[in-house]
Enzyme design. Structure first.
Site, short mmCIF file in Angstrom:
data_model
loop_
_atom_site.label_atom_id
_atom_site.label_comp_id
_atom_site.label_asym_id
_atom_site.label_seq_id
_atom_site.Cartn_x
_atom_site.Cartn_y
_atom_site.Cartn_z
N ARG A 113 0.82 -1.23 0.00
CA ARG A 113 0.00 0.00 0.00
C ARG A 113 0.84 1.26 0.00
NH1 ARG A 113 -2.44 -3.58 3.21
NH2 ARG A 113 -4.32 -4.50 2.31
N LYS A 135 2.13 11.78 -10.78
CA LYS A 135 1.24 10.88 -11.53
C LYS A 135 2.04 9.64 -11.91
CE LYS A 135 -2.23 13.79 -13.75
NZ LYS A 135 -2.78 14.20 -15.06
N GLU A 177 8.10 19.98 -24.36
CA GLU A 177 7.46 20.32 -23.09
C GLU A 177 8.03 21.64 -22.56
OE1 GLU A 177 4.90 18.64 -22.18
OE2 GLU A 177 5.17 16.73 -23.23
N LYS A 205 6.33 23.26 -13.22
CA LYS A 205 5.39 22.14 -13.10
C LYS A 205 4.96 21.96 -11.64
CE LYS A 205 4.01 17.52 -14.19
NZ LYS A 205 4.18 16.26 -14.90
N GLU A 215 -5.85 17.18 -10.06
CA GLU A 215 -6.48 17.61 -11.31
C GLU A 215 -8.00 17.72 -11.19
OE1 GLU A 215 -4.84 15.74 -14.75
OE2 GLU A 215 -5.89 17.10 -16.11
N ARG A 223 -4.15 21.88 -13.03
CA ARG A 223 -3.23 20.94 -13.68
C ARG A 223 -3.51 20.78 -15.17
NH1 ARG A 223 -0.51 16.10 -10.27
NH2 ARG A 223 0.83 15.47 -11.95
N ASN A 227 -1.62 20.51 -20.16
CA ASN A 227 -1.97 19.90 -21.44
C ASN A 227 -1.98 20.93 -22.58
OD1 ASN A 227 -2.32 17.15 -20.76
ND2 ASN A 227 -4.17 17.75 -19.64
N HIS A 230 -1.55 19.88 -26.19
CA HIS A 230 -1.65 18.42 -26.21
C HIS A 230 -2.88 17.88 -26.94
CE1 HIS A 230 1.78 18.51 -23.60
NE2 HIS A 230 1.75 17.23 -23.35
N HIS A 234 -1.97 14.78 -29.29
CA HIS A 234 -2.41 13.39 -29.17
C HIS A 234 -2.98 12.89 -30.50
CE1 HIS A 234 -2.78 14.08 -24.57
NE2 HIS A 234 -1.60 13.59 -24.88
N HIS A 246 6.11 12.37 -29.22
CA HIS A 246 5.22 13.18 -28.37
C HIS A 246 5.60 14.67 -28.34
CE1 HIS A 246 2.45 14.16 -25.17
NE2 HIS A 246 3.46 14.70 -24.49
N1 LIG Z 1 3.74 10.90 -15.03
C1 LIG Z 1 3.69 11.98 -15.77
O1 LIG Z 1 3.30 13.06 -15.31
C2 LIG Z 1 4.13 11.90 -17.20
C3 LIG Z 1 4.31 13.07 -17.95
C4 LIG Z 1 4.76 12.97 -19.26
C5 LIG Z 1 5.01 11.71 -19.81
N2 LIG Z 1 4.80 10.59 -19.07
C6 LIG Z 1 5.09 9.25 -19.63
O2 LIG Z 1 6.46 9.17 -19.91
C7 LIG Z 1 6.69 8.23 -20.96
C8 LIG Z 1 7.66 8.80 -21.95
O3 LIG Z 1 8.85 9.07 -21.27
P1 LIG Z 1 10.20 9.42 -22.03
O4 LIG Z 1 9.92 10.39 -23.10
O5 LIG Z 1 11.18 9.75 -20.99
O6 LIG Z 1 10.53 8.07 -22.80
P2 LIG Z 1 11.02 6.62 -22.33
O7 LIG Z 1 11.05 6.49 -20.87
O8 LIG Z 1 10.21 5.64 -23.11
O9 LIG Z 1 12.52 6.61 -22.86
C9 LIG Z 1 12.78 6.68 -24.24
C10 LIG Z 1 13.94 5.75 -24.64
O10 LIG Z 1 15.17 6.33 -24.20
C11 LIG Z 1 15.93 5.37 -23.47
N3 LIG Z 1 16.74 6.14 -22.53
C12 LIG Z 1 16.34 6.67 -21.35
N4 LIG Z 1 17.32 7.38 -20.82
C13 LIG Z 1 18.38 7.30 -21.66
C14 LIG Z 1 19.68 7.85 -21.66
N5 LIG Z 1 20.08 8.68 -20.68
N6 LIG Z 1 20.49 7.57 -22.70
C15 LIG Z 1 20.06 6.78 -23.71
N7 LIG Z 1 18.85 6.24 -23.77
C16 LIG Z 1 18.01 6.50 -22.76
C17 LIG Z 1 14.90 4.48 -22.86
O11 LIG Z 1 15.46 3.23 -22.50
C18 LIG Z 1 13.88 4.38 -23.97
O12 LIG Z 1 14.27 3.43 -24.91
C19 LIG Z 1 5.33 7.91 -21.53
O13 LIG Z 1 4.95 6.63 -21.10
C20 LIG Z 1 4.42 8.97 -20.95
O14 LIG Z 1 3.09 8.52 -20.77
C21 LIG Z 1 4.38 10.67 -17.78
ZN LIG Z 2 3.37 15.99 -22.87
#
Ligand SMILES: NC(=O)c1ccc[n+]([C@@H]2O[C@H](COP(=O)([O-])OP(=O)(O)OC[C@H]3O[C@@H](n4cnc5c(N)ncnc54)[C@H](O)[C@@H]3O)[C@@H](O)[C@H]2O)c1
Ligand SMILES: [Zn+2]
Length: 342
Positions: A113, A135, A177, A205, A215, A223, A227, A230, A234, A246
């Site tokens: 939990r 999130k 972003e 942020k 949100e 919050r 977006n 966005h 999307h 993205h």
């Molecule tokens: N929680 C939130 O508020 C929030 C906000 C925005 C996005 N997200 C989520 O984040 C995800 C996207 O995250 P992202 O853009 O970081 O992509 P990702 O985590 O998928 O990473 C992209 C690629 O880069 C590689 N990688 C990571 N760090 C590296 C480094 N230092 N050197 C080389 N390669 C590296 C990873 O292994 C992966 O293959 C999505 O699932 C999205 O839904 C969440």
């Molecule tokens: Zn975004």
């Protein structure tokens, strides 16, 4: 050690540090909860950052790609937590981009939990966005991020050394972003050095999240403003079969949101032009990709989860800044598409 920046994020009466700088991953041990005797390090193969929590630790790798952002991965992680007898006094450390911090954060939110999670963000998008704000979640076949929890991290580490190996495209995603934050505050982030720049994005942020952690759907300046850009983004990601990543899609979405705001007479043409310029200054393309059917884009935007009731809902700039604007007619959305730079 070279200079670093620490931003204290306060959400829901609790505060945690976000440490930004070169080599700051060395501070991981000192940021762990004092009670932690074991640490589960969740990462992905190929992520170059190794971490030393300074206590007994087990590294668990998750797969690459959104299909591994799943309940099956959460189950696999929890099985590993069970094997290593991770208790509520211990901690999970997520080392990776948003994909890793979202899944590991969600597993941490539900293991016993809730166990503390520390995020070591290794992508630019992770540092300025995904690792901040609490999130967490995973995808279902029915859609992205449908199952999750609000689970604020115990601390976040943004080690700029990680960015050296990040593919150009992933860097651009973070810049998308960042351009968004530029419009939310008017800050020229490009004028800052990297540690300050990322620290400032974190602060922007964090301020938005602090005012609206969960949100609240009735909060037009809460919050939801994160977006900005966005709604079309999307739709573009889907319509291009993810040819547009993205952050690249967000850049186009910002330029589009300016056209919608213009059509509604919320902003003037100089402000529209400023959107195009700013997006380009962050190294991103402003133009709508060729060959996309406007009907398909409108249909996809109408299906966006942020949309309610009659008309389309957008996050738009205006005289009082960026806010949620419901009830935008299809003809306005169409005219704005037609006005996009090509
Ligand atoms: N929680 C939130 O508020 C929030 C906000 C925005 C996005 N997200 C989520 O984040 C995800 C996207 O995250 P992202 O853009 O970081 O992509 P990702 O985590 O998928 O990473 C992209 C690629 O880069 C590689 N990688 C990571 N760090 C590296 C480094 N230092 N050197 C080389 N390669 C590296 C990873 O292994 C992966 O293959 C999505 O699932 C999205 O839904 C969440
Ligand atoms: Zn975004």
């Amino acid at each position: 050690m070279s200079q670093s920046v620490t931003v204290d994020v306060t959400v829901g009466g609790r505060s945690y540090p976000v440490v930004v700088g070169h080599g700051v991953v060395e501070r991981l041990g000192s940021l762990l909860p004092a009670t932690a005797r074991r640490v589960a390090v969740v990462s992905q193969a190929g992520i170059p950052l190794t971490v030393d929590p300074g206590v007994e630790s087990v590294v668990v790798h998750i797969g690459h790609g959104e299909e591994y952002k799943s309940l099956a991965t959460v189950e696999m992680l929890c099985d590993r937590f069970a094997e290593m007898r991770l208790t509520r006094h211990d901690a999970v450390v997520a080392v990776g981009g948003g994909m890793v911090t979202d899944v590991a954060g969600f597993a941490a939110s539900s293991w016993h939990r809730g166990v503390p999670v520390l995020h070591v963000a290794t992508t630019l998008l992770g540092m300025v966005d995904a690792a901040i704000g609490g999130k967490t979640g995973v995808n279902l076949r029915a859609g992205k991020n449908l199952v999750g929890a609000f689970w604020q991290p115990h601390a976040v580490i943004c080690d700029l050394d990680a960015l050296a190996t990040l593919p150009e495209r992933e860097l651009r995603c973070g810049m998308g972003e960042m351009a968004k934050y530029h419009f939310l505050t008017g800050d020229n982030l490009l004028a800052m050095e990297w540690p300050e720049r990322i620290g400032r994005c974190v602060q922007i942020k964090a301020d938005v999240v602090a005012a609206d952690e969960r949100e609240d759907p009735t909060n037009r300046r809460g919050r939801a403003i994160l977006n900005y850009g966005h709604t079309l983004a999307h739709a573009l990601e889907i319509a291009t079969g993810h040819d547009l990543a993205h952050g690249e899609a967000v850049a186009v979405g910002l330029v589009y949101a300016a056209r919608v705001a213009d059509a509604l007479e919320r902003i003037d043409s100089a402000r529209v032009a400023a959107h195009d310029e700013v997006v380009r200054s962050y190294g991103l393309r402003a133009a709508l990709p060729a060959g996309l059917d406007p009907d398909v884009l409108i249909e996809l935007m109408a299906r966006d989860k942020k949309v309610v009731d009659a008309g389309l809902t957008f996050v738009l700039d205006g005289p009082d800044g960026v806010e949620t604007v419901p009830g935008v007619s299809e003809s306005i959305a169409r005219a704005a598409l037609a006005a996009m730079p090509r």
